[in-house]
Design a protein around this motif. Structure first.
Motif, PDB file in Angstrom:
ATOM      1  N   LEU A 187       0.823  -1.210   0.000  1.00 17.60           N
ATOM      2  CA  LEU A 187       0.000   0.000   0.000  1.00 17.60           C
ATOM      3  C   LEU A 187       0.855   1.257   0.000  1.00 17.60           C
ATOM      4  CD1 LEU A 187      -2.674  -1.161   2.628  1.00 17.60           C
ATOM      5  CD2 LEU A 187      -3.069  -0.827   0.171  1.00 17.60           C
ATOM      6  N   ASP A 188       1.939   1.232   0.764  1.00 21.06           N
ATOM      7  CA  ASP A 188       2.792   2.416   0.899  1.00 21.06           C
ATOM      8  C   ASP A 188       3.598   2.690  -0.372  1.00 21.06           C
ATOM      9  OD1 ASP A 188       3.341   4.344   3.121  1.00 21.06           O
ATOM     10  OD2 ASP A 188       5.426   3.822   2.660  1.00 21.06           O
ATOM     11  N   GLY A 224       2.465   2.841  -3.268  1.00 20.38           N
ATOM     12  CA  GLY A 224       1.658   3.596  -4.218  1.00 20.38           C
ATOM     13  C   GLY A 224       1.231   2.776  -5.412  1.00 20.38           C
ATOM     14  N   LYS A 225       1.707   1.545  -5.500  1.00 21.71           N
ATOM     15  CA  LYS A 225       1.358   0.680  -6.629  1.00 21.71           C
ATOM     16  C   LYS A 225       0.136  -0.189  -6.334  1.00 21.71           C
ATOM     17  CE  LYS A 225       6.238   0.363  -7.963  1.00 21.71           C
ATOM     18  NZ  LYS A 225       7.393  -0.565  -8.177  1.00 21.71           N
ATOM     19  N   THR A 244      -3.667  -0.461  -3.986  1.00 19.18           N
ATOM     20  CA  THR A 244      -4.694   0.157  -3.141  1.00 19.18           C
ATOM     21  C   THR A 244      -5.559  -0.956  -2.557  1.00 19.18           C
ATOM     22  OG1 THR A 244      -6.363   0.353  -4.887  1.00 19.18           O
ATOM     23  CG2 THR A 244      -4.743   2.154  -4.685  1.00 19.18           C
ATOM     24  N   LEU A 245      -6.500  -0.572  -1.699  1.00 19.28           N
ATOM     25  CA  LEU A 245      -7.398  -1.569  -1.124  1.00 19.28           C
ATOM     26  C   LEU A 245      -8.273  -2.228  -2.188  1.00 19.28           C
ATOM     27  CD1 LEU A 245      -8.580   0.182   2.184  1.00 19.28           C
ATOM     28  CD2 LEU A 245      -6.979  -1.723   1.954  1.00 19.28           C
ATOM     29  N   GLU A 246      -8.412  -1.595  -3.330  1.00 22.23           N
ATOM     30  CA  GLU A 246      -9.234  -2.154  -4.405  1.00 22.23           C
ATOM     31  C   GLU A 246      -8.436  -3.067  -5.340  1.00 22.23           C
ATOM     32  OE1 GLU A 246      -9.314   1.153  -3.607  1.00 22.23           O
ATOM     33  OE2 GLU A 246     -11.142   0.873  -2.439  1.00 22.23           O
ATOM     34  N   SER A 247      -7.123  -3.123  -5.153  1.00 19.73           N
ATOM     35  CA  SER A 247      -6.293  -3.960  -6.032  1.00 19.73           C
ATOM     36  C   SER A 247      -6.631  -5.432  -5.838  1.00 19.73           C
ATOM     37  CB  SER A 247      -4.812  -3.723  -5.729  1.00 19.73           C
ATOM     38  OG  SER A 247      -4.457  -2.379  -5.977  1.00 19.73           O
ATOM     39  N   GLU A 267       1.990  -9.481  -3.591  1.00 13.86           N
ATOM     40  CA  GLU A 267       2.166  -8.112  -3.087  1.00 13.86           C
ATOM     41  C   GLU A 267       3.648  -7.757  -3.028  1.00 13.86           C
ATOM     42  OE1 GLU A 267      -1.740  -7.533  -0.155  1.00 13.86           O
ATOM     43  OE2 GLU A 267       0.158  -8.237   0.681  1.00 13.86           O
ATOM     44  N   TYR A 316      -2.235   7.334   4.372  1.00 11.03           N
ATOM     45  CA  TYR A 316      -3.130   6.388   3.687  1.00 11.03           C
ATOM     46  C   TYR A 316      -2.858   4.962   4.159  1.00 11.03           C
ATOM     47  CZ  TYR A 316      -5.132   3.466   0.007  1.00 11.03           C
ATOM     48  OH  TYR A 316      -5.836   2.500  -0.665  1.00 11.03           O
ATOM     49  N   THR A 317      -1.581   4.620   4.294  1.00 10.42           N
ATOM     50  CA  THR A 317      -1.216   3.284   4.769  1.00 10.42           C
ATOM     51  C   THR A 317      -1.727   3.071   6.186  1.00 10.42           C
ATOM     52  OG1 THR A 317       0.772   3.302   3.379  1.00 10.42           O
ATOM     53  CG2 THR A 317       0.708   1.695   5.181  1.00 10.42           C
ATOM     54  N   SER A 369      -5.487   2.550   6.152  1.00 12.89           N
ATOM     55  CA  SER A 369      -5.798   1.251   5.539  1.00 12.89           C
ATOM     56  C   SER A 369      -5.494   0.106   6.489  1.00 12.89           C
ATOM     57  CB  SER A 369      -4.998   1.087   4.243  1.00 12.89           C
ATOM     58  OG  SER A 369      -5.327   2.083   3.303  1.00 12.89           O
TER      59      SER A 369
END
Length: 568
Positions: A302-303, A305-306, A308-311, A353, A448-449, A452
């Motif tokens: 998540l950190d 930037g590649k 997101t929670l939707e990935s 991941e 953001y991280t 999340s």
């Protein structure tokens, strides 16, 4: 004739007078010489004695003559954060002998043995026959032993008042407080840390006076410490494990409120303190932390930037790399969202991941969170993590789900605290304010991280493997970790190292609670022995009993279900 006689007589008298004067001069010179010689002899004798005294002063004590006659040094009291005494000095009597005054060594030993049945006969006999002026026979007697020995009326036997360290809580905080030796010098734990901060120098110079030593207040809360040790002790028996441990960490200050590892020891009688099974596993042991490390893998993705929670990540089939095949424990056999990767604890999803971030980025993130370097804190007993000498893709993949590198449980808790706030704080066993913590904290992940990971922790407690860590009113979140242990170079299916990493309350985490349990067995026949069934309940019990003591008020308005981002 008469005149001649008188003249001769006068001459005779004059000659006699000269002879007498000469004799007197000779005798006086000899007497003076004798006085000077006598003085020289005495000066020589005293110089020789002085020289020998100086010589002996620089010699090491004769081992056969017993320990040196010295008084034990004073130490400051250790207090918990609320002022409760954790360690203090008490006066005690020690038994000594003056061998030159001992008439019958055999009689002395025979009578002393009636009070001290474990007295080493041969060693004591040699001490009493050494002819020295002073030897220790037994340090730190009980009042009853002192009274019984005094009643024996033995000449050449005496007592000296010394100081002994006393720990009112016994085993409660033994691994934190540590130990002192027979001379009241710190040799482990925070006792040693305090010596290293200058107390040992004061003791050596005789300046460690009791009235000048201020008590040292620790960050430990004795009430919570008791709860932690009680819960892991019960778990040790309930799950028939070889060891267990837990820590409670203040997320915003880095203060350690409680930490315990069992089996432990009683610092008042540390006969088994050095047994390998009594190691402080929380800071001095390194382990593959299993799926708790997936917290860092997901946070890393998540950190970057590649992600997101939707990935989404493909977990339809195992991953084969070299001779290793990566499978899921309870595979779904389909594409998973990031929240699903987390709550289903997918090894395949975690590996993908890590692959997004890359090998160098993966190692750098673990290093940034403090998981790969030796932790800096006051406790001396801190182990150094291990990792592959050269990181390759296979190492990054296995590290993504907690295999292939080891770290300490305490470091894992500290790293998780950084995920909850965004700042990495060195853990401390001393009081620290939020202002001081903010001044030294290092920003390691984005806001953001942080948001999340708070969401994922709470989701896992509601929907995933952390359900048994739930405590109504306290919004607990966390991640389980069930790691197979390495035995003879291979992973053993029947030996596990389990952990549960939790935070609460999740809308604004204040505390991290981490529990570990080494080689647990099923609580009941037919039950599994995974972390969700043993490590998670330990955390729940600790939070249930200590949350109110920590000042966290229960709040039931937040008790609503969290929506999974996607379950397709």
């Amino acid at each position: 004739m008469i005149k001649l006689f008188r003249r001769k007589a006068a001459l005779s008298t004059s000659s006699a007078s000269i002879v007498v004067d000469a004799a007197r001069m000779t005798t006086g010179g000899r007497a003076k010489t004798r006085v000077l010689m006598t003085m020289a002899v005495f000066f020589s004798i005293y110089a020789a004695i002085a020289g020998r005294l100086v010589y002996f002063g620089f010699q090491e004590p004769d081992p056969g003559a017993g320990p040196a006659s010295r008084v034990t040094a004073s130490r400051p009291d250790l207090l918990d954060r609320n002022g409760e005494v954790l360690a203090t000095d008490i006066k005690t009597a020690s038994l000594f002998a003056e061998p030159r005054r001992i008439v019958d060594a055999d009689e002395v030993i025979e009578k002393l043995s009636t009070v001290l049945p474990d007295l080493q006969i041969e060693q004591t006999y040699h001490k009493l026959k050494s002819g020295s002026g002073f030897v220790w026979l037994r340090r730190q007697l009980t009042p009853r032993q002192q009274a019984d020995i005094m009643a024996l009326g033995l000449p050449g036997i005496g007592f000296r008042t010394e100081k002994r360290r006393f720990y009112p809580g016994g085993t409660t905080a033994s691994h934190i407080l540590g130990l002192t030796n027979i001379d009241n010098q710190g040799i482990a734990g925070l006792e040693k840390y305090i010596d290293d901060q200058g107390l040992a120098d004061l003791q050596a110079t005789g300046l460690a006076l009791p009235e000048d030593l201020e008590p040292v207040r620790l960050s430990i809360d004795l009430r919570v410490q008791h709860i932690v040790r009680d819960e892991i002790s019960q778990a040790l028996n309930r799950y028939h494990a070889i060891a267990a441990g837990a820590v409670v960490l203040n997320v915003k200050t880095g203060e350690i409120l409680a930490m315990a590892s069992v089996p432990d020891f009683d610092p008042n009688n540390p006969v088994n303190a050095l047994d390998k099974d009594h190691l402080n596993r929380m800071s001095a042991g390194v382990y593959e932390m299993g799926s708790t490390i997936k917290s860092f893998t997901t946070a890393m993705a998540l950190d970057s930037g590649k992600v997101t929670l939707e990935s989404r990540f493909d977990a339809t089939r195992p991953i084969t790399i070299g001779r290793q095949t990566i499978r899921d424990f309870h595979g779904k056999g389909r594409v998973l969202t990031v929240p699903e990767v987390f709550i289903y604890s997918s090894n395949i999803g975690s590996a993908r991941e890590a692959d997004v971030v890359g090998i160098e980025g993966h190692r750098e993130f673990l290093e940034r969170l403090g998981l790969l370097s030796r932790m800096q804190t006051e406790l001396p007993e801190v182990a150094r993590p291990t990792e592959p000498k050269v990181w390759k893709k296979v190492h990054s993949i296995t590290a993504s789900f907690g295999h292939g590198f080891t770290t300490t449980p305490l470091q894992t808790a500290v790293g998780a605290a950084a995920l909850m706030t965004g700042k990495l704080l060195p853990p401390t066993f001393l009081p620290r304010t939020e202002e001081a913590a903010n001044a030294i904290g290092q920003k390691v992940v984005s806001d953001y991280t942080v948001e999340s990971m708070r969401y994922l922790y709470r989701l896992n407690a509601e929907k995933g493997s952390g359900k048994r860590a739930e405590v109504p009113g306290y919004r607990v979140g966390g991640k389980t970790g069930t790691a197979e242990k390495v035995v003879n170079g291979r992973y053993a299916k029947d030996k596990r190292f389990n952990a549960f990493l939790a935070a609460f309350p999740m809308e604004d985490p204040e505390y991290i609670v981490l529990s570990i349990i080494d080689e647990p067995k099923s609580e009941k026949p037919g039950m599994a022995a995974t972390a969700g069934l043993n490590a998670a309940p330990i955390v729940a019990n600790i939070i249930r009993r200590s949350a109110s003591l920590l000042g966290v008020k229960p709040e039931f308005s937040h008790e609503s279900e969290t929506t999974v981002v996607s379950t397709e």
